[in-house]
Design a protein around this motif. Structure first.
Motif, PDB file in Angstrom:
ATOM      1  N   ARG A  73      41.050   7.616 -15.019  1.00  0.00           N
ATOM      2  CA  ARG A  73      40.174   6.801 -15.976  1.00  0.00           C
ATOM      3  C   ARG A  73      39.865   7.288 -17.451  1.00  0.00           C
ATOM      4  NH1 ARG A  73      35.447   8.587 -13.995  1.00  0.00           N
ATOM      5  NH2 ARG A  73      34.721   9.709 -16.164  1.00  0.00           N
ATOM      6  N   ILE A  74      40.117   6.415 -18.438  1.00  0.00           N
ATOM      7  CA  ILE A  74      40.130   6.569 -19.723  1.00  0.00           C
ATOM      8  C   ILE A  74      38.766   6.131 -20.279  1.00  0.00           C
ATOM      9  CG2 ILE A  74      41.293   6.412 -21.780  1.00  0.00           C
ATOM     10  CD1 ILE A  74      43.940   6.113 -20.003  1.00  0.00           C
ATOM     11  N   GLU A  75      38.148   6.838 -21.161  1.00  0.00           N
ATOM     12  CA  GLU A  75      36.994   6.436 -21.803  1.00  0.00           C
ATOM     13  C   GLU A  75      37.282   6.770 -23.195  1.00  0.00           C
ATOM     14  OE1 GLU A  75      33.449   8.235 -20.570  1.00  0.00           O
ATOM     15  OE2 GLU A  75      33.941   7.854 -18.385  1.00  0.00           O
ATOM     16  N   LEU A  76      37.223   5.584 -24.241  1.00  0.00           N
ATOM     17  CA  LEU A  76      37.485   5.608 -25.415  1.00  0.00           C
ATOM     18  C   LEU A  76      36.285   4.932 -26.246  1.00  0.00           C
ATOM     19  CD1 LEU A  76      38.611   2.611 -26.848  1.00  0.00           C
ATOM     20  CD2 LEU A  76      40.461   3.263 -25.566  1.00  0.00           C
ATOM     21  N   TRP A  77      36.216   5.390 -27.540  1.00  0.00           N
ATOM     22  CA  TRP A  77      35.391   4.917 -28.308  1.00  0.00           C
ATOM     23  C   TRP A  77      35.813   4.858 -29.691  1.00  0.00           C
ATOM     24  CZ3 TRP A  77      35.181   9.201 -25.682  1.00  0.00           C
ATOM     25  CH2 TRP A  77      35.030  10.483 -26.402  1.00  0.00           C
ATOM     26  N   ILE A  78      35.144   4.368 -30.797  1.00  0.00           N
ATOM     27  CA  ILE A  78      35.444   4.522 -32.010  1.00  0.00           C
ATOM     28  C   ILE A  78      34.779   5.478 -32.601  1.00  0.00           C
ATOM     29  CG2 ILE A  78      35.771   3.291 -34.607  1.00  0.00           C
ATOM     30  CD1 ILE A  78      37.190   1.935 -32.268  1.00  0.00           C
ATOM     31  N   GLU A  79      35.526   6.513 -33.288  1.00  0.00           N
ATOM     32  CA  GLU A  79      34.829   7.834 -33.822  1.00  0.00           C
ATOM     33  C   GLU A  79      34.687   7.386 -35.318  1.00  0.00           C
ATOM     34  OE1 GLU A  79      35.785  12.082 -32.572  1.00  0.00           O
ATOM     35  OE2 GLU A  79      37.201  11.767 -34.337  1.00  0.00           O
ATOM     36  N   GLU A  80      35.410   6.995 -35.903  1.00  0.00           N
ATOM     37  CA  GLU A  80      35.098   6.704 -37.435  1.00  0.00           C
ATOM     38  C   GLU A  80      35.763   5.344 -37.868  1.00  0.00           C
ATOM     39  OE1 GLU A  80      36.266   8.887 -41.666  1.00  0.00           O
ATOM     40  OE2 GLU A  80      37.904   8.696 -40.385  1.00  0.00           O
ATOM     41  N   LEU A  81      34.909   4.486 -38.401  1.00  0.00           N
ATOM     42  CA  LEU A  81      35.441   3.084 -38.950  1.00  0.00           C
ATOM     43  C   LEU A  81      35.186   2.808 -40.455  1.00  0.00           C
ATOM     44  CD1 LEU A  81      35.929   0.241 -37.890  1.00  0.00           C
ATOM     45  CD2 LEU A  81      33.577  -0.217 -37.554  1.00  0.00           C
ATOM     46  N   ARG A  82      36.462   2.732 -41.018  1.00  0.00           N
ATOM     47  CA  ARG A  82      36.649   2.608 -42.289  1.00  0.00           C
ATOM     48  C   ARG A  82      37.298   1.336 -42.715  1.00  0.00           C
ATOM     49  NH1 ARG A  82      34.613   7.672 -44.874  1.00  0.00           N
ATOM     50  NH2 ARG A  82      36.246   7.295 -46.400  1.00  0.00           N
ATOM     51  N   THR A  83      37.314   0.971 -44.094  1.00  0.00           N
ATOM     52  CA  THR A  83      37.706  -0.379 -44.287  1.00  0.00           C
ATOM     53  C   THR A  83      39.352  -0.522 -44.074  1.00  0.00           C
ATOM     54  OG1 THR A  83      38.011   0.284 -46.641  1.00  0.00           O
ATOM     55  CG2 THR A  83      36.072  -0.921 -46.076  1.00  0.00           C
ATOM     56  N   ALA A  84      40.200   0.664 -44.466  1.00  0.00           N
ATOM     57  CA  ALA A  84      41.597   0.610 -44.073  1.00  0.00           C
ATOM     58  C   ALA A  84      42.275   1.432 -42.989  1.00  0.00           C
ATOM     59  CB  ALA A  84      42.159   0.989 -45.451  1.00  0.00           C
ATOM     60  N   HIS A  85      41.291   2.131 -42.433  1.00  0.00           N
ATOM     61  CA  HIS A  85      41.884   3.002 -40.941  1.00  0.00           C
ATOM     62  C   HIS A  85      40.504   3.134 -40.119  1.00  0.00           C
ATOM     63  CE1 HIS A  85      40.330   6.388 -43.439  1.00  0.00           C
ATOM     64  NE2 HIS A  85      40.104   6.926 -42.022  1.00  0.00           N
ATOM     65  N   PHE A  86      40.995   3.313 -38.882  1.00  0.00           N
ATOM     66  CA  PHE A  86      40.035   3.639 -38.051  1.00  0.00           C
ATOM     67  C   PHE A  86      40.238   4.807 -36.960  1.00  0.00           C
ATOM     68  CE2 PHE A  86      41.524  -0.048 -36.358  1.00  0.00           C
ATOM     69  CZ  PHE A  86      41.744  -0.021 -35.024  1.00  0.00           C
ATOM     70  N   THR A  87      39.530   5.473 -36.559  1.00  0.00           N
ATOM     71  CA  THR A  87      39.910   6.514 -35.597  1.00  0.00           C
ATOM     72  C   THR A  87      39.446   6.363 -34.240  1.00  0.00           C
ATOM     73  OG1 THR A  87      40.037   8.241 -37.361  1.00  0.00           O
ATOM     74  CG2 THR A  87      39.865   9.085 -35.026  1.00  0.00           C
ATOM     75  N   VAL A  88      40.235   6.269 -33.001  1.00  0.00           N
ATOM     76  CA  VAL A  88      39.911   5.953 -31.927  1.00  0.00           C
ATOM     77  C   VAL A  88      39.881   7.381 -31.210  1.00  0.00           C
ATOM     78  CG1 VAL A  88      40.501   4.956 -29.651  1.00  0.00           C
ATOM     79  CG2 VAL A  88      40.714   3.623 -31.407  1.00  0.00           C
ATOM     80  N   ALA A  89      38.900   7.644 -30.429  1.00  0.00           N
ATOM     81  CA  ALA A  89      38.776   9.111 -29.544  1.00  0.00           C
ATOM     82  C   ALA A  89      38.767   8.536 -28.133  1.00  0.00           C
ATOM     83  CB  ALA A  89      37.548   9.701 -30.009  1.00  0.00           C
ATOM     84  N   TYR A  90      39.315   9.456 -27.307  1.00  0.00           N
ATOM     85  CA  TYR A  90      39.630   9.268 -25.784  1.00  0.00           C
ATOM     86  C   TYR A  90      39.377  10.498 -24.792  1.00  0.00           C
ATOM     87  CZ  TYR A  90      43.555   6.598 -28.065  1.00  0.00           C
ATOM     88  OH  TYR A  90      44.099   5.988 -28.986  1.00  0.00           O
ATOM     89  N   GLU A  91      39.009  10.069 -23.760  1.00  0.00           N
ATOM     90  CA  GLU A  91      38.787  11.360 -22.829  1.00  0.00           C
ATOM     91  C   GLU A  91      39.408  10.598 -21.553  1.00  0.00           C
ATOM     92  OE1 GLU A  91      34.918  13.848 -23.984  1.00  0.00           O
ATOM     93  OE2 GLU A  91      34.708  12.418 -22.460  1.00  0.00           O
ATOM     94  N   LEU A  92      40.366  11.397 -20.905  1.00  0.00           N
ATOM     95  CA  LEU A  92      41.065  11.027 -19.545  1.00  0.00           C
ATOM     96  C   LEU A  92      40.569  11.798 -18.541  1.00  0.00           C
ATOM     97  CD1 LEU A  92      44.846  10.280 -19.010  1.00  0.00           C
ATOM     98  CD2 LEU A  92      43.821  11.667 -17.657  1.00  0.00           C
ATOM     99  N   TYR A  93      40.275  11.292 -17.556  1.00  0.00           N
ATOM    100  CA  TYR A  93      39.417  11.729 -16.223  1.00  0.00           C
ATOM    101  C   TYR A  93      40.502  11.744 -15.338  1.00  0.00           C
ATOM    102  CZ  TYR A  93      35.044  11.970 -18.911  1.00  0.00           C
ATOM    103  OH  TYR A  93      34.073  12.133 -19.839  1.00  0.00           O
ATOM    104  N   ASP A  94      40.585  12.961 -14.323  1.00  0.00           N
ATOM    105  CA  ASP A  94      41.278  12.835 -13.045  1.00  0.00           C
ATOM    106  C   ASP A  94      40.019  13.250 -12.003  1.00  0.00           C
ATOM    107  OD1 ASP A  94      42.871  12.940 -11.094  1.00  0.00           O
ATOM    108  OD2 ASP A  94      43.595  15.134 -11.756  1.00  0.00           O
ATOM    109  N   GLY A  95      39.735  11.889 -11.595  1.00  0.00           N
ATOM    110  CA  GLY A  95      38.394  11.994 -10.750  1.00  0.00           C
ATOM    111  C   GLY A  95      37.230  12.248 -11.660  1.00  0.00           C
ATOM    112  N   GLU A  96      36.549  13.483 -11.531  1.00  0.00           N
ATOM    113  CA  GLU A  96      35.353  13.723 -12.366  1.00  0.00           C
ATOM    114  C   GLU A  96      35.744  14.441 -13.318  1.00  0.00           C
ATOM    115  OE1 GLU A  96      32.584  11.544 -12.483  1.00  0.00           O
ATOM    116  OE2 GLU A  96      33.724  10.522 -10.952  1.00  0.00           O
TER     117      GLU A  96
END
Length: 133
Positions: A73-96
């Protein structure tokens, strides 16, 4: 808010030790990112992301090995949102258990003009609900 993506593991994801290869983590993160930014965006009526988003940086922390088995399971979200770039953060879960954390800096890109561009208002509005504050 987090976007959640279930990703099946493939035999080709494994290394000689029977664990998911470290480079394949980036492929798994890419699948989750594409599910949000291409499939999810298209369902929301935003198709311009398919025209060009490039990665300018990846950062990955490997916390534990992942063996072949159930989907991760991969959970992701936007960590930073700017006009010319953005940062995606992720966590990868193996079970819990969290097996990896990562971040990608993404840049909107005009593939025809071969140069970076700014996020459109529609793209910004699509990404904003995923921004973790």
């Amino acid at each position: 808010m987090r976007f959640t993506y279930e990703c099946a593991l493939r035999w080709s994801d494994l290394d000689a030790y029977g664990h998911v290869n470290n480079a394949r983590f980036l492929t798994l993160y890419e699948e989750a990112r594409v599910a949000l930014m291409f499939v999810g965006a298209r369902q929301a009526g935003v198709t311009s992301m398919e025209d060009g988003i490039v990665v300018s940086r990846h950062e990955v922390d490997y916390l534990r090995p992942v063996d072949y088995g159930d989907p991760v399971r991969i959970e992701l979200w936007i960590e930073e949102l700017r006009t010319a770039h953005f940062t995606v953060a992720y966590e990868l879960y193996d079970g819990e258990l969290i097996a990896s954390r990562a971040r990608s800096v993404l840049v909107p890109y005009d593939l025809v003009k071969r140069r970076p561009r700014r996020l459109s208002a529609a793209e910004h509005d699509f990404l904003k609900p995923w921004l973790k504050t």
